[in-house]
Design a protein around this motif. Structure first.
Motif, PDB file in Angstrom:
ATOM      1  N   LYS A 199       0.692  -1.146  -0.116  1.00 13.25           N
ATOM      2  CA  LYS A 199       0.035   0.108  -0.157  1.00 13.25           C
ATOM      3  C   LYS A 199       0.760   1.527   0.114  1.00 13.25           C
ATOM      4  O   LYS A 199       0.723   2.229  -0.884  1.00 13.25           O
ATOM      5  N   THR A 200       1.830   1.273   0.920  1.00 22.80           N
ATOM      6  CA  THR A 200       2.645   2.374   1.074  1.00 22.80           C
ATOM      7  C   THR A 200       3.522   2.838  -0.340  1.00 22.80           C
ATOM      8  O   THR A 200       3.775   3.658  -0.652  1.00 22.80           O
ATOM      9  N   SER A 201       3.948   1.479  -0.778  1.00 17.69           N
ATOM     10  CA  SER A 201       4.780   2.006  -2.018  1.00 17.69           C
ATOM     11  C   SER A 201       3.933   2.236  -3.139  1.00 17.69           C
ATOM     12  O   SER A 201       4.584   3.209  -3.809  1.00 17.69           O
ATOM     13  N   PHE A 255      -3.067   9.910   1.947  1.00 13.41           N
ATOM     14  CA  PHE A 255      -3.102   9.840   3.549  1.00 13.41           C
ATOM     15  C   PHE A 255      -2.236   8.183   3.486  1.00 13.41           C
ATOM     16  O   PHE A 255      -2.696   7.400   3.174  1.00 13.41           O
ATOM     17  N   ASP A 256      -1.189   8.374   4.398  1.00 14.30           N
ATOM     18  CA  ASP A 256      -0.526   7.025   4.594  1.00 14.30           C
ATOM     19  C   ASP A 256      -0.726   6.744   6.134  1.00 14.30           C
ATOM     20  O   ASP A 256      -0.120   7.079   6.904  1.00 14.30           O
ATOM     21  N   GLU A 257      -1.674   5.707   6.362  1.00 17.75           N
ATOM     22  CA  GLU A 257      -2.019   5.228   7.701  1.00 17.75           C
ATOM     23  C   GLU A 257      -2.041   6.231   8.811  1.00 17.75           C
ATOM     24  O   GLU A 257      -0.949   6.388   9.633  1.00 17.75           O
ATOM     25  N   PRO A 258      -2.794   7.563   8.703  1.00 20.88           N
ATOM     26  CA  PRO A 258      -2.582   8.714   9.489  1.00 20.88           C
ATOM     27  C   PRO A 258      -2.869   8.640  10.777  1.00 20.88           C
ATOM     28  O   PRO A 258      -2.473   9.503  11.537  1.00 20.88           O
TER      29      PRO A 258
HETATM   30 MG   LIG Z   1       2.823   1.182   4.782  1.00 20.99          MG
END
Ligand SMILES: [Mg+2]
Ligand SMILES: Nc1ncnc2c1ncn2[C@@H]1O[C@H](COP(=O)(O)OP(=O)(O)OP(=O)(O)O)[C@@H](O)[C@H]1O
Lengths: 571, 368
Positions: free
Chosen positions: B44-46, B165-168
């Motif tokens: 996901k982050t990538s 938003f990355d796991e905010p």
């Molecule tokens: Mg991540």
């Protein structure tokens, strides 16, 4: 009998350490102070009499020479620090923070240079750029007809070599600062649309400012304390700094120990002041370390085509730092007579210097053996001491235990020349037959290298959970066995790193060894100085190459061992 | 609209090459909130960082509002600072050497605004996250929730084309997390911002999104609106990852061609459920998935007429406040169900359960 022995062996340990630290750190310091306050010299009748005088201080302060030395020291250290910082900062940025090609190899060569004794670097630059014999000068003369274009025997020559010397240290210090910063902070800036430059200016630099300032201070102190460059070049350049003044007055005729002691006090006071500021600063730097989140890897900026430029520039700088001295030594070591490169020079190359070196054991073998012995002995003693100190300070509740930490760390502020003088005079007073032996060098080295080694072991001791010892205590194991069987194995990573660091640095250290040397205790670095003083450049080069190979082997060994024992690469 | 087409990204480590993102495509409609949901390490982050431009994808195409940001075939890569997106990081990434105001204003400075305008826009952004009274605070002297608000204000301030938003919320505690996710959803709808949200928390994803993408091992498994994803999953992975499901293995006997209700032969007898993929064939191995809250107690009589009945004895029951959760042993299968809080489900009690065929889904068993 048992009434006199404290029940807890830890108290015994504390007592023993207190005595050792007092003897190794406090007494030499008092020695310098006392000598500066006396007209009589250490060992002369009346030296211990209570009639102190400010005579030496009045003499020093009233003499232009003192003020010249002060000014020269500040100027030399200031300019060298600035250049080293600019070039080191560029290297740190381009090698660690951008996609510069070959960054890893370049930084390895750069840091690897730290093991080479400083005196070899100075000598190779003299052979390159001195008037009359400098290779570069003769090349320029042959092509352009200009005589003595470069003169290494000048203020700028000193600054040039000293800056190159300090660049690897700059790089290491700044790399540490880099790693302490959360890369997300820069990415957040990029994401708001800010350019790389604005990010560097408004985010990266302000956030690393405390570590940058600390690095600058540490570099400045290093330059103030430096000895090799001022000794070999400052004399002919007419630039006299504190360290050379102290050396000349304490070790060459006619000596003036009272005056040397006042200079030593001035240098010590100055370094102490700067170091206090340094520690005050890095204490504050932790405030900004906002390491959170799980993914934490530094970001490398994509420089596009500029990356070839940064790579090229980095290679050139590192070539000057590591390549030039090494190639120079290698070249000269094969000549029978020192001369600039030419067809004739290359055809006359032979191994004669190496043969000569080893046919006279007094010249090469004994000093190399001495250095190895000094290195091993110093490293072992230091490591045992600092392991015991960090155990005492961190894992016991003895009152006043922090004093041990401070005392063992205090000598970081004492420049090598000051330390050398202190030990020389101290043993004129103490009736132990150590002058002129390896023992006095080892004793002085122990004081010299304790502070850094302490930092290695403290760091790993901190990670040992107290429950481990408590568990052993509950199981009925004695405190002493605890220390040897629980703590030492657990902190072996730090201990091993400290041991090798001390070993390598004792091997290459010149200042103290030179000040304490006699005919029977010459170390490798001292031999280089002797060969230099008597003008035997070619033999010197061969000796340098041999020494270089030994150090490489040592580093390789330490690398192998640390891999085996899972130790992180030590700075 | 943000379009992501066939993005791939792999990382080389010393020993291997990790395919972090393997062929991911989706669209985020303007003004909508899309969530990438999947277990830890699924890429996901990538994916998000490739869209942000902080990472360069190996291949694929990224377009926003008709503007190409990345196109591997045309060798086009717009750097992160030229993409006009906002990003909120998991670790907040608040600059500790600046005040709250400076953190937000930074996003506006250097973009040709006049200083009065910068001030107005900054306060506008701060007001949106209810922090206008904290403008002069040093950013380090804020609680975690407040820091995250600053991060959101900073991302909003420049009026980005899309916000990432990355796991905010993952660094906040449970209560605050629930409040903040409502807050983010309110803001997103109020401003009508196009948003891409990454999380591994399925409840968060259901609560906050217009559209959910389920990812696993770098690939998109399925996508749809929250209700659709929850009620009508098309993939066993989704059914078990989102919410709770009882999975009962069986074999398809027949499928009604008009209603797509499939009859499944299971070890608990003949059960009926909805074929969400609408392509099951008799004889296929399947799983019948039924959510605990869709099971209800049956009156004993109905049993013979209604094939969707399960009976068993209560193994354990837990009082959860609003509901009672009970586990039944039906033969060798353990079935989880939920009842109203007054239900009498003492241990050992014999129970009959029933469910509507439309409430259960029948999914093709995964080939291992
Ligand atoms: Mg991540
Ligand atoms: N820079 C990198 N170098 C090597 N591997 C990486 C790198 N970044 C990510 N990976 C790997 O790629 C895969 C996907 O990582 P990613 O961070 O995108 O997962 P994620 O879905 O965000 O997980 P999480 O929910 O834990 O944040 C993981 O296997 C990870 O180890």
């Amino acid at each position: 009998m048992s009434r006199f022995w404290p029940k807890d062996p830890r108290m015994l340990l504390a007592g023993a350490l207190a005595l050792i630290l007092f003897y190794q750190v406090v007494l030499p310091f008092l020695m310098i102070v006392w000598t500066s306050l006396k007209i009589e010299r250490p060992g002369e009748p009346g030296f211990l009499g209570l009639d102190v005088t400010t005579f030496n201080y009045v003499r020093a302060l009233g003499d232009n020479r003192f003020w010249n030395a002060t000014w020269a020291t500040l100027a030399f250290a200031g300019v060298s620090t600035t250049i080293a910082f600019a070039l080191g900062g560029f290297l740190s940025w381009s090698l660690d923070r951008t996609n510069t090609p070959f960054a890893k190899a370049i930084s390895l060569l750069l840091v690897g240079r730290i093991i080479v004794p400083g005196i070899l670097i100075v000598i190779s630059w003299i052979l390159i750029a001195s008037p009359n014999i400098g290779i570069l000068n003769s090349l320029i003369y042959n092509t352009f007809g200009v005589r003595n274009f470069f003169n290494i025997y000048s203020f700028w020559g000193m600054v040039w070599i000293q800056s190159l010397e300090m660049i690897p240290l700059t790089y290491l210090l700044l790399s540490g600062a880099n790693q302490a910063m959360d890369p997300r902070l820069e990415e957040a800036s990029i994401m708001t649309g800010a350019s790389i430059w604005r990010t560097l200016r408004s985010i990266t630099l302000p956030l690393s400012w405390p570590s940058i300032a600390a690095a600058l201070l540490l570099l400045f102190i290093t330059a103030v304390e430096s000895f090799e460059v001022p000794l070999l070049i400052g004399g002919r350049a007419g630039v006299h700094v504190y360290t050379t003044e102290i050396y000349l007055r304490s070790s060459t005729a006619p000596t003036d120990w009272g005056l040397a002691a006042t200079y030593a006090i001035a240098l010590l006071g100055f370094c102490t002041l700067l170091l206090s500021i340094y520690f005050w600063m890095i204490r504050h730097s932790e405030r900004y370390q906002t390491i959170t989140g799980k993914d934490f890897k530094p970001r490398r900026s994509d420089l596009g085509r500029w990356k070839y430029l940064t790579s090229g520039l980095s290679m050139i700088i590192v070539f000057f730092i590591t390549g030039v001295p090494f190639l120079m030594m290698l070249y000269v070591s094969f000549l029978s007579m020192y001369q600039p490169p030419s067809a004739a020079a290359f055809s006359s190359m032979s191994l004669v210097n190496y043969v000569r070196l080893f046919s006279n054991p007094d010249y090469a073998l004994w000093p190399l053996a001495n250095s190895t012995l000094v290195g091993i002995a110093t490293a072992t003693i230091v490591v045992l001491l600092v392991a015991a100190i960090s155990y005492l300070v961190q894992k016991t509740q003895i009152r006043g235990r922090r004093i041990f930490d401070y005392l063992a760390f205090a000598s970081i502020a004492v420049p090598s020349v000051t330390l050398g003088a202190a030990f020389l005079w101290f043993y004129l007073l103490v009736p132990l037959p150590v002058i002129g032996t390896l023992a006095i060098i080892i004793l002085a080295f122990v004081t010299k290298f304790m502070p850094t080694a302490l930092r290695f072991t403290s760091a790993s001791m901190m990670k040992v959970h107290p429950e481990l010892e408590e568990a052993a205590q509950v199981a009925g194991v004695s405190t002493l066995r605890n220390f040897f069987y629980i703590y030492l194995p657990l902190i072996k990573a730090g201990v091993l790193a400290a041991w090798f660091w001390v070993m390598v640095h004792s091997f290459r250290e010149l200042t103290i060894a030179l000040m304490l040397s006699g005919s029977g205790n010459r170390t490798a670095a001292v031999v280089i100085f002797d060969l230099w003083s008597t003008g035997r450049f070619t033999q010197l080069a061969a000796f340098g190459v041999v020494m270089f190979l030994i150090l490489i082997a040592l580093i390789g060994l330490s690398h192998l061992l640390s891999k085996r024992f899972g130790v992180q690469e030590a700075e | 609209m943000l379009t992501v087409e066939a993005i791939r990204k792999s990382f080389k480590t010393k020993s291997e090459t990790v395919a972090a993102v393997a062929d991911v495509s989706f669209n985020v409609d303007t003004g909508r909130m899309l969530t990438l949901l999947g277990p830890s390490g699924c890429g996901k982050t990538s994916t998000l960082r490739c869209i942000a431009g902080l990472e360069r994808a190996d291949s694929g195409k990224i377009v926003i509002d008709g503007l190409s940001l990345f196109d591997s075939t045309a060798n086009l890569f717009v750097p992160a600072n030229k993409r006009g997106m906002g990003m909120v990081f998991q670790s907040y990434a608040i600059w500790p050497h600046m005040s709250v105001y400076e953190n937000v204003a930074y996003a506006l400075n250097g973009k040709g605004y006049r200083s009065a305008e910068v001030k107005r826009l900054t306060f506008e952004a701060l007001a949106r996250v209810q922090l206008e009274n904290y403008a002069d605070r040093p950013a380090t002297r804020l609680s975690g929730g407040q820091q995250q608000r600053v991060a959101i204000a900073r991302a909003l301030a420049g009026h980005p084309k899309a916000i990432l938003f990355d796991e905010p919320l993952s660094n906040l505690d449970t209560q605050l997390r629930a409040d903040m996710r409502t807050e983010i959803r309110r803001l997103q709808q109020e401003i009508g911002m196009t948003a891409l949200y990454v999380t591994h928390d399925q409840a968060e994803a259901l609560a906050i999104s217009d559209h959910i993408i389920i990812m696993r091992k770098g690939e998109v498994i399925e996508q749809g609106g929250p209700v659709e994803i929850y009620r009508r999953p098309k993939h066993i992975f989704t059914a078990s990852f989102i919410g709770q499901s009882n999975l009962i293995p069986g074999k398809v006997l027949s499928v009604d061609p008009s209603t797509f209700i499939a009859a499944v032969d299971t070890e608990l007898g003949l059960l009926r459920g909805f074929d969400t993929n609408r392509n099951l064939q008799p004889g296929e191995k399947v799983m019948l998935c039924i959510r605990p809250e869709d099971l209800s107690m049956a009156a004993d009589k109905v049993q013979s007429e209604n094939p969707n009945a399960i009976s068993g004895s209560v193994l354990v029951s837990i009082f959860l406040g609003s509901v009672v959760e009970a586990h039944l042993m039906c033969g060798d299968t353990r079935i989880k169900c939920e009842f109203g809080r007054y239900a009498d489900v003492a241990r050992g009690k014999q129970l009959s359960l029933t469910f509507a065929p439309e409430a259960a889904v029948v999914l093709r068993a995964e080939q291992a």
